[in-house]
Design a protein around this motif. Structure first.
Motif, PDB file in Angstrom:
ATOM      1  N   SER A   5      45.405  48.154  36.868  1.00  0.00           N
ATOM      2  CA  SER A   5      46.085  46.922  37.269  1.00  0.00           C
ATOM      3  C   SER A   5      46.283  46.020  36.063  1.00  0.00           C
ATOM      4  N   ASP A  32      50.476  43.453  40.207  1.00  0.00           N
ATOM      5  CA  ASP A  32      50.086  42.509  41.260  1.00  0.00           C
ATOM      6  C   ASP A  32      50.926  41.241  41.219  1.00  0.00           C
ATOM      7  N   GLY A 139      43.830  38.426  45.711  1.00  0.00           N
ATOM      8  CA  GLY A 139      44.046  37.161  45.008  1.00  0.00           C
ATOM      9  C   GLY A 139      43.450  37.135  43.609  1.00  0.00           C
ATOM     10  N   GLY A 142      38.331  41.422  39.481  1.00  0.00           N
ATOM     11  CA  GLY A 142      36.915  41.278  39.135  1.00  0.00           C
ATOM     12  C   GLY A 142      35.973  40.961  40.274  1.00  0.00           C
ATOM     13  N   ASP A 172      42.380  49.373  46.523  1.00  0.00           N
ATOM     14  CA  ASP A 172      42.641  48.322  45.536  1.00  0.00           C
ATOM     15  C   ASP A 172      41.579  47.234  45.613  1.00  0.00           C
ATOM     16  N   GLY A 174      37.752  46.103  43.305  1.00  0.00           N
ATOM     17  CA  GLY A 174      36.333  46.442  43.206  1.00  0.00           C
ATOM     18  C   GLY A 174      36.044  47.896  42.864  1.00  0.00           C
ATOM     19  N   GLY A 194      41.378  47.275  37.842  1.00  0.00           N
ATOM     20  CA  GLY A 194      41.780  46.229  36.910  1.00  0.00           C
ATOM     21  C   GLY A 194      40.697  45.976  35.893  1.00  0.00           C
ATOM     22  N   SER A 195      39.690  45.191  36.298  1.00  0.00           N
ATOM     23  CA  SER A 195      38.661  44.809  35.329  1.00  0.00           C
ATOM     24  C   SER A 195      37.867  46.006  34.820  1.00  0.00           C
TER      25      SER A 195
HETATM   26  C1  DX5 Z   1      43.504  41.865  43.849  1.00  0.00           C
HETATM   27  C2  DX5 Z   1      44.578  42.735  43.251  1.00  0.00           C
HETATM   28  C3  DX5 Z   1      43.998  43.903  42.551  1.00  0.00           C
HETATM   29  C4  DX5 Z   1      43.195  43.541  41.331  1.00  0.00           C
HETATM   30  C5  DX5 Z   1      42.096  44.543  41.198  1.00  0.00           C
HETATM   31  O1  DX5 Z   1      44.069  40.875  44.576  1.00  0.00           O
HETATM   32  O2  DX5 Z   1      45.445  43.211  44.257  1.00  0.00           O
HETATM   33  O3  DX5 Z   1      44.990  44.868  42.233  1.00  0.00           O
HETATM   34  O4  DX5 Z   1      43.971  43.517  40.164  1.00  0.00           O
HETATM   35  O5  DX5 Z   1      41.209  44.106  40.248  1.00  0.00           O
HETATM   36  P1  DX5 Z   1      39.744  44.697  40.118  1.00  0.00           P
HETATM   37  O6  DX5 Z   1      39.895  46.186  39.873  1.00  0.00           O
HETATM   38  O7  DX5 Z   1      39.188  43.976  38.940  1.00  0.00           O
HETATM   39  O8  DX5 Z   1      39.011  44.420  41.399  1.00  0.00           O
END
Ligand code: DX5
Ligand code: ZN
Length: 217
Positions: A5, A32, A139, A142, A172, A174, A194-195
């Motif tokens: 992400s 996103d 939203g 992380g 998507d 965590g 993402g993170s």
């Molecule tokens: C959350 C987004 C995700 C987010 C995931 O609202 O839809 O796609 O970027 O980020 P991580 O992998 O850090 O939870």
């Protein structure tokens, strides 16, 4: 499959994020879009996606966390993504919205908040190409994975088998190296991270691990 992400990338150096993803074992870019209305955060919009779309070689997976997505489907479709996902909770006429996405030759994705049960989306499953189960409240990147999501993945996987459907299941929020294997084992096809990827000291290695970790449970 793994979809990093871009939300967690360094926006001053997006080219580096793109180089890394292209070089990696990742399959898609997860993009996103947040409007500050459907979710309590604003991310980025058309100019960033346009710039990405001009350089990326791997497919883009656009996740619309916005109210009234119908109004914008055509504008996002112009970037030729592989997938556009809209939220179940944001659509009054979901059939129509998915039909409109698919009319551009794009996979119609349905994103589902943590509190929305699989039975609520049961009647639309024949019409979706991908179901994106949120592992966190949408939203923000992380956040911690909500464990009940695992039960939802298993439930959805069972329905998919029972009805002989072939939509993809995406998770998507965590996702990390500790839970990726169990998410795949439960039936997930695509993991968004993402993170876990962009805050990692070695994103290439992290992507490889997310993709290839074997479940121990
Ligand atoms: C959350 C987004 C995700 C987010 C995931 O609202 O839809 O796609 O970027 O980020 P991580 O992998 O850090 O939870
Ligand atoms: Zn997302």
């Amino acid at each position: 499959m793994i979809a990093p992400s871009i939300l967690s990338a360094n926006f001053l150096h997006l080219n580096e994020a793109v180089d890394m993803v292209e070089k990696s074992e990742a399959d898609w870019y997860h993009i996103d879009v947040m409007d500050g209305h459907f979710v309590p955060n604003i991310s980025f919009g058309f100019p960033i996606i346009k710039a990405l779309g001009n350089v990326v070689k791997k497919p883009m997976d656009i996740h619309l966390m916005i109210s009234n997505p119908d109004q914008y489907v055509e504008r996002f479709a112009a970037f030729h993504p592989k997938v556009i996902s809209v939220h179940f909770e944001a659509c009054m006429h979901l059939h129509r919205t998915l039909q409109s996405i698919k009319s551009f030759g794009i996979m119609g994705g349905l994103a589902v908040n943590p509190h929305t049960s699989i039975s609520s989306i049961s009647e639309i499953l024949e019409r979706v190409d991908l179901v994106c189960l949120m592992g966190v409240n949408p939203g923000f990147g992380g956040q911690k994975f909500i464990l009940e999501t695992l039960r939802k993945i298993k439930h959805l996987t069972a329905i998919r088998e029972e009805r002989n459907l072939n939509f993809l299941i995406e998770i998507d929020g965590g996702v990390d190296e500790n839970n990726s294997a169990s998410l795949f084992k439960a039936g997930a096809d695509v993991l968004v991270a993402g993170s876990a990827v962009f805050k990692s000291p070695n994103p290439l290695k992290t992507i490889e691990k997310l993709k290839n970790n074997k479940s121990t449970s």
